[in-house]
Design an enzyme around this catalytic site. Structure first.
Site, PDB file in Angstrom:
ATOM      1  N   ARG A   1      -9.671   0.735   9.072  1.00 23.73           N
ATOM      2  CA  ARG A   1      -9.288  -0.643   9.354  1.00 23.73           C
ATOM      3  C   ARG A   1     -10.410  -1.397  10.057  1.00 23.73           C
ATOM      4  O   ARG A   1     -10.246  -2.591  10.344  1.00 23.73           O
ATOM      5  CB  ARG A   1      -8.050  -0.662  10.242  1.00 23.73           C
ATOM      6  CG  ARG A   1      -6.732  -0.883   9.486  1.00 23.73           C
ATOM      7  CD  ARG A   1      -5.617  -0.697  10.490  1.00 23.73           C
ATOM      8  NE  ARG A   1      -4.407  -1.405  10.200  1.00 23.73           N
ATOM      9  CZ  ARG A   1      -3.321  -0.832   9.707  1.00 23.73           C
ATOM     10  NH1 ARG A   1      -3.321   0.438   9.377  1.00 23.73           N
ATOM     11  NH2 ARG A   1      -2.220  -1.548   9.547  1.00 23.73           N
TER      12      ARG A   1
ATOM     13  N   ARG B   1      11.462  -5.876   4.870  1.00 23.30           N
ATOM     14  CA  ARG B   1      11.192  -4.432   4.748  1.00 23.30           C
ATOM     15  C   ARG B   1      12.165  -3.629   5.615  1.00 23.30           C
ATOM     16  O   ARG B   1      12.425  -3.961   6.764  1.00 23.30           O
ATOM     17  CB  ARG B   1       9.759  -4.130   5.175  1.00 23.30           C
ATOM     18  CG  ARG B   1       9.475  -2.629   5.292  1.00 23.30           C
ATOM     19  CD  ARG B   1       8.005  -2.299   5.239  1.00 23.30           C
ATOM     20  NE  ARG B   1       7.217  -2.912   6.283  1.00 23.30           N
ATOM     21  CZ  ARG B   1       5.876  -2.869   6.324  1.00 23.30           C
ATOM     22  NH1 ARG B   1       5.201  -2.270   5.363  1.00 23.30           N
ATOM     23  NH2 ARG B   1       5.224  -3.439   7.311  1.00 23.30           N
TER      24      ARG B   1
ATOM     25  N   ARG C   1      -0.558  -9.247  13.517  1.00 20.31           N
ATOM     26  CA  ARG C   1      -1.136  -8.216  12.654  1.00 20.31           C
ATOM     27  C   ARG C   1      -1.978  -8.839  11.541  1.00 20.31           C
ATOM     28  O   ARG C   1      -3.004  -8.301  11.139  1.00 20.31           O
ATOM     29  CB  ARG C   1      -0.025  -7.331  12.073  1.00 20.31           C
ATOM     30  CG  ARG C   1       0.501  -6.353  13.123  1.00 20.31           C
ATOM     31  CD  ARG C   1       1.855  -5.782  12.758  1.00 20.31           C
ATOM     32  NE  ARG C   1       1.844  -5.033  11.529  1.00 20.31           N
ATOM     33  CZ  ARG C   1       2.911  -4.851  10.759  1.00 20.31           C
ATOM     34  NH1 ARG C   1       4.080  -5.385  11.096  1.00 20.31           N
ATOM     35  NH2 ARG C   1       2.828  -4.144   9.674  1.00 20.31           N
TER      36      ARG C   1
ATOM     37  N   ARG D   1      11.181  -1.864  11.155  1.00 18.95           N
ATOM     38  CA  ARG D   1      10.128  -1.407  12.054  1.00 18.95           C
ATOM     39  C   ARG D   1      10.018  -2.348  13.240  1.00 18.95           C
ATOM     40  O   ARG D   1      10.131  -3.557  13.084  1.00 18.95           O
ATOM     41  CB  ARG D   1       8.784  -1.378  11.302  1.00 18.95           C
ATOM     42  CG  ARG D   1       8.519  -0.088  10.586  1.00 18.95           C
ATOM     43  CD  ARG D   1       7.329  -0.171   9.657  1.00 18.95           C
ATOM     44  NE  ARG D   1       6.113  -0.709  10.265  1.00 18.95           N
ATOM     45  CZ  ARG D   1       4.923  -0.723   9.655  1.00 18.95           C
ATOM     46  NH1 ARG D   1       4.801  -0.213   8.442  1.00 18.95           N
ATOM     47  NH2 ARG D   1       3.867  -1.240  10.240  1.00 18.95           N
TER      48      ARG D   1
ATOM     49  N   LYS E   1       0.830  -1.213   0.000  1.00 22.76           N
ATOM     50  CA  LYS E   1       0.000   0.000   0.000  1.00 22.76           C
ATOM     51  C   LYS E   1       0.867   1.266   0.000  1.00 22.76           C
ATOM     52  O   LYS E   1       0.652   2.177  -0.785  1.00 22.76           O
ATOM     53  CB  LYS E   1      -0.943   0.013   1.220  1.00 22.76           C
ATOM     54  CG  LYS E   1      -1.912  -1.164   1.248  1.00 22.76           C
ATOM     55  CD  LYS E   1      -2.859  -1.107   2.422  1.00 22.76           C
ATOM     56  CE  LYS E   1      -2.178  -1.220   3.780  1.00 22.76           C
ATOM     57  NZ  LYS E   1      -1.478  -2.500   4.022  1.00 22.76           N
TER      58      LYS E   1
END
Ligand code: ADP
Ligand code: AMP
Length: 224
Positions: free
Chosen positions: A91, A130, A174, A163, A16
C-alpha cells in the site's frame, strides 16, 4: 506450469477481495489479504492486533515496518513458495520495495500487478452496503450480492456484520489515504512493465473474466 506471483491494487471497495476469492480457485494460489490477517489478529487480541486496531479504526495505515514483517513471515510459508495473490499489500512505495527485495533475494520476480479501478462514488456505495461473515470471511453486498437468507452467511449461517471501518466517516479517510499513499504504486508498477488495468465498475463476473483471460495469456507467454 510457471509460477504466478501476483498483487491486487485498487481503492478500498473496488472488489479486490471478491476477485481474489474467484482467482484463487482458478489458479490455485493462496489469497493473502493483509486486512483479513489484521482483523484475525485483532479478534485473537494478539500484540499485533492490539497495535493495529487504532490505525484501522481511524482509516490510517498500520506502520510499514509492522506490515512488512507480517507479510514477509507469511510469504515464507510453504503454501506461498509456488505463487501467491496479495490483496491489500503493498500500500506504500516502501512496502513495494520491501516486497521486490524479498522476491529478488529468492530469485523470484512479481508476475503482475492487477489494478482494479473504480471512482470514489462507486466504491463508497459498495462499501456502505458491504457485509461480511466474521467466521467464513465471505463478503456480501446488501443490494449487489445479497446472501440467500437476509443477514446470514450462505457458507456457515453466521450472522453478517458491517466492518467497523466501513462507516461513512472512516471510508472518506481511507479513500484519502489511498489517493495519497497507495495510488503512486500505479506509476511504480507501470514503469516496471508489470501493471494490468481492469475496469472495476463492471459486474463481478465480467471483471473476473477479464482478469482470468489476462492471467491465462501471461502464463502461456511465461512458459514459452
Ligand atoms: P475490496 O476488497 O477491494 O475492499 P470487496 O471485494 O470487499 O472490495 O468489495 C466491496 C463491496 O462491493 C462488497 O460488498 C462486494 O460484495 C461488492 N462488489 C465487489 N465487486 C463488485 C462489482 N464488480 N460490482 C458490484 N459490487 C461489487
Ligand atoms: P482492507 O481490509 O484491505 O481494506 O484493510 C483494512 C485496514 O487494515 C486498512 O485501512 C489499514 O488500516 C490496515 N491495512 C491493511 N493492509 C495494510 C497495509 N498493506 N499497510 C498498512 N495498513 C494496512
Amino acid at each position: 506450469m510457471s509460477e504466478l506471483d501476483l498483487i491486487l491494487l485498487g481503492p478500498p471497495g473496488a472488489g479486490k477481495g471478491t476477485q481474489a476469492s474467484l482467482l484463487t480457485e482458478d489458479f490455485g494460489v493462496p489469497h493473502i489479504a493483509t486486512g483479513n490477517m489484521l482483523r484475525a489478529a485483532r479478534e485473537a487480541q494478539t500484540e499485533l492486533g492490539k497495535l493495529a486496531t487504532g490505525y484501522m479504526d481511524r482509516g490510517a495505515l498500520v506502520p510499514d515496518e509492522v506490515i512488512i514483517a507480517m507479510i514477509l513471515e507469511r510469504l515464507s510459508g510453504d503454501d506461498a513458495r509456488d505463487g501467491f495473490l496479495l490483496d491489500g499489500f503493498p500500500r506504500t512505495i516502501e512496502q513495494a520495495d520491501a516486497l521486490s527485495g524479498e522476491l529478488d533475494g529468492h530469485g523470484r520476480r512479481l508476475t503482475a500487478a492487477l489494478l482494479i479501478d473504480a471512482p470514489d462514488d462507486i466504491v463508497v456505495a459498495r462499501i456502505s452496503g458491504r457485509r461480511i461473515s466474521p467466521t467464513s470471511g465471505r463478503v456480501y453486498h446488501i443490494d449487489f450480492d445479497p446472501p440467500k437468507t437476509a443477514g446470514r452467511c450462505d457458507v456457515d449461517g453466521s450472522e453478517l456484520v458491517q466492518r467497523d471501518d466501513d462507516r461513512a466517516e472512516t471510508v472518506r479517510k481511507r479513500l484519502e489515504v489511498y489517493h495519497a499513499q497507495t495510488e503512486p504504486l500505479i506509476a511504480y508498477y507501470e514503469e516496471r512493465g508489470l501493471l494490468w488495468r481492469f475496469d472495476g465498475t463492471l459486474p463481478p463476473e465480467q471483471v473476473h473474466g477479464h482478469i482470468r483471460a489476462a492471467l491465462t495469456t501471461l502464463r502461456l507467454e511465461e512458459s514459452l
